[in-house]
Write an enzyme that holds these catalytic residues in place. Structure first.
Site, short mmCIF file in Angstrom:
data_model
loop_
_atom_site.label_atom_id
_atom_site.label_comp_id
_atom_site.label_asym_id
_atom_site.label_seq_id
_atom_site.Cartn_x
_atom_site.Cartn_y
_atom_site.Cartn_z
N LEU A 1 0.84 -1.08 0.00
CA LEU A 1 0.09 0.03 -0.06
C LEU A 1 1.02 1.31 0.12
CD1 LEU A 1 -2.38 -1.16 3.02
CD2 LEU A 1 -2.77 -1.15 0.33
N GLY A 2 1.52 1.33 -1.21
CA GLY A 2 2.45 2.78 -1.27
C GLY A 2 1.29 3.99 -1.05
N THR A 3 1.25 4.65 -0.02
CA THR A 3 0.05 5.32 0.37
C THR A 3 0.23 6.50 0.77
OG1 THR A 3 -0.50 2.93 1.35
CG2 THR A 3 -1.65 5.02 2.29
N THR A 4 -0.89 7.24 1.02
CA THR A 4 -1.08 8.57 1.63
C THR A 4 -2.17 8.41 2.66
OG1 THR A 4 -0.48 9.77 -0.30
CG2 THR A 4 -1.45 11.00 1.42
N GLY B 1 3.32 8.65 0.39
CA GLY B 1 3.12 10.10 -0.08
C GLY B 1 3.15 11.41 1.10
#
Lengths: 191, 268, 214
Positions: free
Chosen positions: C12-15, C145
């Protein structure tokens, strides 16, 4: 290889380490039940270990259940025995071939961790696997009679092993029919 | 030596692990396990779920099985398509299917998709991705139709349409451009077929024919070989060998004897 | 030693942003789940995960690890609710996350924000970054992010924002991160947790404000 109410299973007889041949009489198939054979290719120590384990399990089943393994049950047993060692597998690729109780052909090829592939035509394993599949695809046809099946499987295995320098040195063929098991050894190249 | 008492302990056996490491160090290469370089898809429609799969299994680049079955039974109302290591998807779905069956017998209720999902994810998570099984799970239960995907590491996704396997990129493009909400049954089947065909044609790891499973309330239909885009071209002539073609060294027969039961023995 | 993602693992490359305001919290996230950094597995993921009626967690890192941890915490909170006959406080939920993440730090790659409302502390936000420490904060950001919006958060965050202002703050933050971070994207999902329950907002991809980045 399956035929009309018959199946055939064949193997070469060589046992060797790299390019050194040690034996020309190494059994790679054994009769599991009257009408079922198991053939195992791969690392010799594992082939022998597994043959013994299977023989043990087959005998236990016969004593406990008072009946013989059906080929499909046998294949499931082989498959789960291999999958038990999913993370430390035996280096083998077995084939189960036989006739079921209605004398219908059953063929099953497995990978080293027990992924079984039921085939209606043929299954092949071993070092010349690709060659075997090639010759099988060309020579096999449906509804072969036992004697025709013998010729087809023999020519298949001989053509394939002739192009693989580490297999050959004699071959055995079993043809299983509802009436009898015909076992023949083939005259092959010995180099 | 085979141990005299062979009682299975359950779980995996790691006895050969060290040996195999040494063998590999010495240059003995491991045979390649069969993979299902696959296209599997699933979509929801108005009152159910459609699952689809191709039928090719590969070992390295060799086609190991031209007509394998990747839509696995989990419960009468739940099916799961498997991608990845063929043995893993096979065995895991079988294990979960048996768990669900026992659960149904114990509770007397229809299995829920969430139960199957939980069993699969917890099992896969426990093995930290070492079991290479990716699944598309679909079914209809008391709460209606459900569709989930499960990754080898044990993560799940819930979406109205899903693709997995090496052909998923080709297949998802069909869904992204043509999927609509609340499709009719036939539309959904058609779309699934198109998606699988996109995988078959554009992905080398996928091939042969299209299998489809349609699950609706109270009924599940599995259709083997719903479409065969390229049937194998049959040989025109025969390659049969004349008996006696192959030279043999020895021959033996093992005849079966048929035993006909006689009259019952008098044991009075 | 901390572990990164395992090969082929879905991440989950996430913000993620969570902000406390007077009377509750606002949590927000993007919706992208990717594999190997180049393929979006799920473009409408819900990274705001229920753990109890008024507590949500925001997940970043490995999808499998965070889902597993969240479901274990959910289980413990259900048990807590029964045994104590009251809704679990946010700090209890956060401590559970912290405990699991710390004790299994070698095996997990999970960055979590735990936020919610309880009768003791009102709205509260806890950051539990990788490694398993726990920080009570007025607001928290996490995920790949978040690095792009530290400046924005530092300048725009004010104490005592209203609910509407907080929602706007979170929404803009996620939108800015989506614009700069390749691993964040898709839609914006928000949850407003107050005494009265959880209110979910969904901002579809075509309505995500295009800010700064053209």
């Amino acid at each position: 290889m399956s035929g009309k109410n018959c199946v055939a299973i064949a193997s070469d007889k060589r046992f060797g380490v790299k390019y050194l041949t040690i034996s020309m009489e190494f059994p790679k198939m054994f009769q599991a039940t009257d009408k079922t054979f198991i053939g195992i290719s791969g690392l010799a120590t594992d082939v022998q270990t597994l043959m013994e384990r299977f023989r043990f399990k087959i005998n236990m089943y016969r004593m406990n259940e008072e009946r013989d393994f059906e080929p499909i049950t046998l294949a499931n047993m082989v498959s789960s025995t291999l999958y038990e060692r999913r993370f430390s597998p035996y280096f083998v690729e077995p084939i189960v071939a036989g006739l079921d109780k209605n004398n219908n052909p059953y063929i099953n090829g497995m990978d080293l961790i027990g992924c079984s592939t039921t085939a209606c035509d043929f299954a092949a394993t071993g070092t010349p696997e690709d060659q075997l599949y090639g010759t099988c695809e060309a020579l096999w046809e449906p509804n072969l009679e036992p004697e025709e099946l013998f010729e087809t499987i023999s020519q298949t295995i001989m053509s394939a092993t002739n192009r693989d320098c580490v297999s050959g040195w004699g071959a055995v063929v079993h043809v299983i029919t509802p009436e009898r098991v015909i076992t023949r050894t083939l005259k092959t190249r010995m180099d | 030596m085979v141990s005299r008492v062979d009682v299975p302990k359950g779980g995996f056996n790691f006895d050969n692990y060290q040996r195999n490491l040494i063998l590999q160090e010495k240059g003995f290469s491991l045979p390649k396990p069969t993979k299902t370089g696959t296209t599997i898809v699933g979509t929801k429609f108005k009152n159910g779920v459609v699952l689809g799969a191709d039928t090719r299994a590969t070992g390295d680049t060799t086609v190991m099985d031209k007509n394998c079955f990747k839509i696995h039974y989990l419960a009468p109302n739940i099916y799961g398509c498997g991608a990845g290591t063929a043995a893993d998807t096979d065995k895991i779905t079988k294990m979960v299917a048996s768990q669900l069956e026992l659960h149904r017998l114990a509770t007397g209720r229809e299995s829920r998709v969430a139960t199957a999902l939980t069993a699969l994810t917890q099992f896969l998570f426990r093995y930290q991705g070492h079991l290479g099984a990716a699944l598309v799970l679909g079914g209809v239960d008391v709460d209606g139709p459900h569709l989930f995907s499960v990754s080898p590491h044990g993560s799940t996704d819930k979406l109205p349409y899903l693709c997995q396997g090496s052909g998923s990129l080709a297949a998802i493009s069909i869904f992204e451009s043509q999927w609509r909400e609340n499709m009719e049954r036939d539309e959904a089947i058609e779309l699934v077929k198109e998606a699988i065909k996109a995988g078959i044609f554009n992905d080398m790891g996928s091939g042969s024919s299209v299998d489809v499973a349609v699950i609706e309330k109270g009924r599940a239909e599995v259709c083997r070989g719903m479409e065969v885009p390229y049937p194998t071209i049959q040989k025109v002539d025969s390659y049969k060998f004349k008996p006696g073609t192959t030279a043999i060294l020895s021959e033996s027969f093992r005849n079966f004897v048929t035993i006909t039961e006689g009259d019952a023995m008098d044991i009075s | 030693m901390e572990v990164g993602l395992k090969p082929g693992e879905i991440s989950l490359g996430t913000t993620l942003i969570a902000v406390a305001f007077d009377g509750g919290v606002v949590v927000g996230a993007d919706s992208r789940t990717s594999m190997g950094g180049s393929y979006t597995v799920n473009r409408v993921t819900d990274k705001l995960t229920y753990v109890s009626d008024r507590i949500y967690c925001c997940r970043s890192g490995s999808a499998a690890d965070t889902q597993a941890v969240a479901s274990i915490v959910t289980y413990y909170l259900q048990l807590y609710a029964i045994q104590h006959e009251e809704e679990p406080p946010v700090r209890v939920a956060a401590s559970l996350f912290q405990e699991l993440c710390y004790k299994n730090k070698d095996a997990l790659s999970a960055g979590i924000i735990c936020a919610g409302w309880d009768k003791h502390d009102g709205g509260s936000v806890f950051g539990i970054p990788m490694g398993g420490s726990m920080h009570k904060l007025p607001y928290a950001t996490a995920g790949s992010g978040s690095t792009y919006i530290y400046g924005y958060c530092d300048t725009s965050f004010r104490q005592n924002m209203t609910k509407e202002e907080t929602i706007e703050f979170v929404k803009t933050g996620v939108a800015l991160a989506i614009g700069r971070d390749g691993s964040s994207g898709g839609c914006i999902r928000l949850a407003v947790i107050t005494k009265d329950g959880v209110q979910r907002h969904f901002i579809p991809g075509d309505q995500v404000p295009a800010l700064g980045v053209i």
